[in-house]
Design an enzyme around this catalytic site. Structure first.
Site, PDB file in Angstrom:
ATOM      1  N   CYS A  81       1.769  -4.108  39.680  1.00 29.06           N
ATOM      2  CA  CYS A  81       1.770  -3.349  38.416  1.00 29.06           C
ATOM      3  C   CYS A  81       0.932  -4.048  37.347  1.00 29.06           C
ATOM      4  CB  CYS A  81       3.223  -3.197  37.957  1.00 29.06           C
ATOM      5  SG  CYS A  81       3.427  -2.580  36.284  1.00 29.06           S
ATOM      6  N   CYS A 134       2.703  -4.556  33.977  1.00 26.42           N
ATOM      7  CA  CYS A 134       3.694  -5.632  34.089  1.00 26.42           C
ATOM      8  C   CYS A 134       3.044  -6.988  33.820  1.00 26.42           C
ATOM      9  CB  CYS A 134       4.324  -5.647  35.477  1.00 26.42           C
ATOM     10  SG  CYS A 134       5.258  -4.158  35.889  1.00 26.42           S
TER      11      CYS A 134
END
Length: 150
Positions: free
Chosen positions: A65, A68
């Site tokens: 991600c 993230c």
């Protein structure tokens, strides 16, 4: 249970900080609070996050991600700013499916603020540090006001 090495933001000394412990981690040299950043899995989430002596910012993230990875430095900055007052617990959702399911994670990153194992607030998606700091302050002050009324 893991132990991480954390550099004291006050004196620069390196300290071993356990993922779970009673109390709050302090520098072995200058005795000031050090950031408490730990990883948790399905197996140790209760010990690492729910039994914490300070509020816990849970970062539910994934290695693949991009957002993230972008929000991670902001979260670490908040953990450093609030050393002794906040614990950052990182949970890789791909390695902790039970935690993901328990908190109904549908997107990453998802941030949870816990106190005494109870969810005080939830934030989905990456945000700048100023937005996250404001969210933390509002969520913690709302919880403090609720406790004062009880």
């Amino acid at each position: 249970m893991e132990t991480d090495i954390v550099t004291c933001p006050h004196c620069g000394k390196r300290n071993r900080v356990p993922a779970a412990a009673d109390g709050k981690p302090r520098c072995g040299s200058c005795h000031k609070p050090v950031p408490w950043i730990a990883a948790a899995s399905d197996a140790d989430f209760a010990d690492v996050a729910e039994k914490s002596s300070v509020p816990v910012l849970v970062d539910l993230w994934a290695t693949w991600c991009g957002p993230c990875r972008m929000v991670s430095p902001a979260l670490e900055q908040l953990a450093t700013e609030r050393a002794g007052q906040l614990k950052l617990v990182k949970v890789d959702v791909d390695k902790a499916p039970a935690i993901s399911q328990r908190f109904a994670v549908q997107a990453v990153p998802t941030l949870l603020l816990l106190a005494h194992g109870q969810v005080l607030g939830r934030q989905a998606g990456a945000a700048p540090v100023a937005v996250l700091r404001n969210w933390l302050d509002q969520t913690l002050s709302a919880d403090s006001a609720k406790e004062a009324r009880s």
